[in-house]
Structures are given as C-alpha cells and as structure tokens.
Design a protein around this motif. Structure first.
Motif, PDB file in Angstrom:
ATOM      1  N   ARG A 161      -3.654   5.026   0.001  1.00  0.00           N
ATOM      2  CA  ARG A 161      -2.698   5.939  -0.665  1.00  0.00           C
ATOM      3  C   ARG A 161      -1.785   5.179  -1.619  1.00  0.00           C
ATOM      4  O   ARG A 161      -1.515   5.624  -2.736  1.00  0.00           O
ATOM      5  N   MET A 162      -1.315   4.019  -1.171  1.00  0.00           N
ATOM      6  CA  MET A 162      -0.401   3.250  -2.010  1.00  0.00           C
ATOM      7  C   MET A 162      -1.140   2.612  -3.189  1.00  0.00           C
ATOM      8  O   MET A 162      -0.568   2.446  -4.268  1.00  0.00           O
ATOM      9  N   GLU A 163      -2.403   2.291  -3.000  1.00  0.00           N
ATOM     10  CA  GLU A 163      -3.220   1.782  -4.104  1.00  0.00           C
ATOM     11  C   GLU A 163      -3.403   2.883  -5.150  1.00  0.00           C
ATOM     12  O   GLU A 163      -3.308   2.627  -6.355  1.00  0.00           O
ATOM     13  N   GLN A 164      -3.614   4.114  -4.702  1.00  0.00           N
ATOM     14  CA  GLN A 164      -3.760   5.238  -5.619  1.00  0.00           C
ATOM     15  C   GLN A 164      -2.475   5.496  -6.413  1.00  0.00           C
ATOM     16  O   GLN A 164      -2.523   5.964  -7.542  1.00  0.00           O
ATOM     17  N   ARG A 165      -1.335   5.153  -5.830  1.00  0.00           N
ATOM     18  CA  ARG A 165      -0.047   5.298  -6.524  1.00  0.00           C
ATOM     19  C   ARG A 165       0.251   4.106  -7.436  1.00  0.00           C
ATOM     20  O   ARG A 165       1.271   4.073  -8.107  1.00  0.00           O
ATOM     21  N   GLY A 166      -0.608   3.111  -7.427  1.00  0.00           N
ATOM     22  CA  GLY A 166      -0.429   1.945  -8.278  1.00  0.00           C
ATOM     23  C   GLY A 166       0.531   0.910  -7.714  1.00  0.00           C
ATOM     24  O   GLY A 166       0.981   0.025  -8.435  1.00  0.00           O
ATOM     25  N   LEU A 167       0.826   0.981  -6.402  1.00  0.00           N
ATOM     26  CA  LEU A 167       1.775   0.057  -5.777  1.00  0.00           C
ATOM     27  C   LEU A 167       1.086  -1.166  -5.164  1.00  0.00           C
ATOM     28  O   LEU A 167       1.726  -2.200  -4.980  1.00  0.00           O
ATOM     29  N   LEU A 168      -0.191  -1.028  -4.846  1.00  0.00           N
ATOM     30  CA  LEU A 168      -0.966  -2.102  -4.234  1.00  0.00           C
ATOM     31  C   LEU A 168      -2.307  -2.221  -4.947  1.00  0.00           C
ATOM     32  O   LEU A 168      -2.771  -1.270  -5.572  1.00  0.00           O
ATOM     33  N   SER A 169      -2.917  -3.386  -4.828  1.00  0.00           N
ATOM     34  CA  SER A 169      -4.279  -3.582  -5.322  1.00  0.00           C
ATOM     35  C   SER A 169      -5.042  -4.395  -4.287  1.00  0.00           C
ATOM     36  O   SER A 169      -4.456  -5.158  -3.529  1.00  0.00           O
ATOM     37  N   ARG A 170      -6.359  -4.203  -4.267  1.00  0.00           N
ATOM     38  CA  ARG A 170      -7.210  -4.943  -3.344  1.00  0.00           C
ATOM     39  C   ARG A 170      -8.239  -5.744  -4.134  1.00  0.00           C
ATOM     40  O   ARG A 170      -8.662  -5.325  -5.203  1.00  0.00           O
ATOM     41  N   TYR A 171      -8.615  -6.890  -3.583  1.00  0.00           N
ATOM     42  CA  TYR A 171      -9.656  -7.701  -4.205  1.00  0.00           C
ATOM     43  C   TYR A 171     -10.365  -8.510  -3.134  1.00  0.00           C
ATOM     44  O   TYR A 171      -9.829  -8.733  -2.047  1.00  0.00           O
ATOM     45  N   LEU A 172     -11.566  -8.950  -3.466  1.00  0.00           N
ATOM     46  CA  LEU A 172     -12.359  -9.746  -2.530  1.00  0.00           C
ATOM     47  C   LEU A 172     -11.804 -11.152  -2.428  1.00  0.00           C
ATOM     48  O   LEU A 172     -11.383 -11.744  -3.421  1.00  0.00           O
ATOM     49  N   CYS A 173     -11.843 -11.679  -1.236  1.00  0.00           N
ATOM     50  CA  CYS A 173     -11.447 -13.068  -1.001  1.00  0.00           C
ATOM     51  C   CYS A 173     -12.402 -13.972  -1.779  1.00  0.00           C
ATOM     52  O   CYS A 173     -13.623 -13.816  -1.667  1.00  0.00           O
ATOM     53  N   PRO A 174     -11.873 -14.902  -2.556  1.00  0.00           N
ATOM     54  CA  PRO A 174     -12.751 -15.755  -3.357  1.00  0.00           C
ATOM     55  C   PRO A 174     -13.630 -16.700  -2.535  1.00  0.00           C
ATOM     56  O   PRO A 174     -14.679 -17.128  -2.992  1.00  0.00           O
ATOM     57  N   THR A 175     -13.228 -17.015  -1.308  1.00  0.00           N
ATOM     58  CA  THR A 175     -14.010 -17.951  -0.497  1.00  0.00           C
ATOM     59  C   THR A 175     -14.848 -17.264   0.574  1.00  0.00           C
ATOM     60  O   THR A 175     -15.740 -17.874   1.148  1.00  0.00           O
ATOM     61  N   ASP A 176     -14.575 -15.997   0.866  1.00  0.00           N
ATOM     62  CA  ASP A 176     -15.322 -15.250   1.878  1.00  0.00           C
ATOM     63  C   ASP A 176     -15.494 -13.827   1.360  1.00  0.00           C
ATOM     64  O   ASP A 176     -14.580 -13.007   1.473  1.00  0.00           O
ATOM     65  N   ARG A 177     -16.648 -13.529   0.810  1.00  0.00           N
ATOM     66  CA  ARG A 177     -16.881 -12.235   0.162  1.00  0.00           C
ATOM     67  C   ARG A 177     -16.762 -11.056   1.130  1.00  0.00           C
ATOM     68  O   ARG A 177     -16.733  -9.910   0.703  1.00  0.00           O
ATOM     69  N   ARG A 178     -16.671 -11.323   2.415  1.00  0.00           N
ATOM     70  CA  ARG A 178     -16.477 -10.231   3.373  1.00  0.00           C
ATOM     71  C   ARG A 178     -15.011  -9.856   3.488  1.00  0.00           C
ATOM     72  O   ARG A 178     -14.673  -8.763   3.924  1.00  0.00           O
TER      73      ARG A 178
END
Length: 155
Positions: A83-100
């Motif tokens: 919900r907070m990502e949809q409001r533009g308050l948070l973002s998610r990304y893959l860990c650069p060393t562990d793609r999981r």
C-alpha cells in the motif's frame, strides 16, 4: 495455581494497566498522525524503521525483521509495504548479492513525510505520557518508560 491466586490476579491487573497505557498512547498518536499527515501509526513506524537502514553490513532488513520491528505479521507487513509503495512512499528492489532477497527502501517522498510527521508523533507521544502520568495506576509504568535505555533492539 488457581484462577483466584492473588499473585496471578495482581499480575493480570498489571498487564491490564500496561495494555491500557499502550492503547491510550497508540490512539493519541494515531489521531494526531491521521489528522496532520494522513498517516497511520503503523505506517509511521514502518517509515521510521526503514529510514534507519544503511548500506553497510547488515544494514538492510529482511521482511521478517521489519515485521518484528513494527509488531505485525509478515503477511500484514507485506500488505502494508505494498500500500505504501503504491502511494510512492516506499520502493522495493532485489538484493544485489542474493536474487531471492527483496529490500524495501523509503523514497524521497516517504522521507519528507516522515520528517514532517516526526514532530507530530513526538508531541502526541509526550502528551499521552504526560496525561497517563496523572493516573495513579499508570504513573509507575510511565516512569518505567522514561527509565528504559534509549535504543532497544528487537530479538
């Protein structure tokens, strides 16, 4: 021990007092944050926890650590993050060393909102504690809150 054991009855009353104090504080903070920033107390807590991440060793929290820090289940935390990502308050990304692994960061808009809301949160917290300190049943708990160490890390 029986249900009428005086020690258990006293313990239950103390637990009720602690629950009452928590409820009053959370309600006060919730009202203030909603009125001033259209932000819930849980959203504020999530922004606050995530804003303290860093790029060093162990600096990013896994979702179960975030959930523990904001006292929600992992699934409820994931829904809140979405919900907070949809409001533009948070973002998610893959860990650069562990793609999981998936990291969650506070966006610039989230940081601005957090900084705007922090004085409101702190004022509401202070007022709620000051009011609770006037209640003889809650005053010892308020004193205990003031005596806790500055930073308590979740287990």
């Amino acid at each position: 021990m029986t249900a009428t054991d005086p020690a258990m009855t006293a313990l239950a009353h103390r637990w009720s007092a602690l629950s009452l104090l928590h409820g009053r504080i959370e309600s006060s903070i919730e009202r203030a944050l909603q009125a001033g920033h259209k932000l819930s107390a849980r959203e504020y807590s999530l922004l606050d926890v995530l804003s303290r991440q860093h790029d060093g060793e162990g600096g990013h929290l896994q979702m179960h650590q975030v959930a523990h820090s904001v006292v929600l289940s992992q699934s409820a935390t994931t829904r809140l993050v979405t919900r907070m990502e949809q409001r533009g308050l948070l973002s998610r990304y893959l860990c650069p060393t562990d793609r999981r692994g998936i990291y969650t960061d506070v966006t610039e808009a989230g940081m601005r909102l957090l900084e705007e809301a922090r004085p409101t949160h702190n004022t509401a917290l202070r007022k709620a504690l000051d009011q609770a300190a006037q209640d003889p049943a809650l005053a010892p708990l308020v004193r205990a809150v003031h005596e806790l160490p500055g930073v308590i890390q979740p287990a």
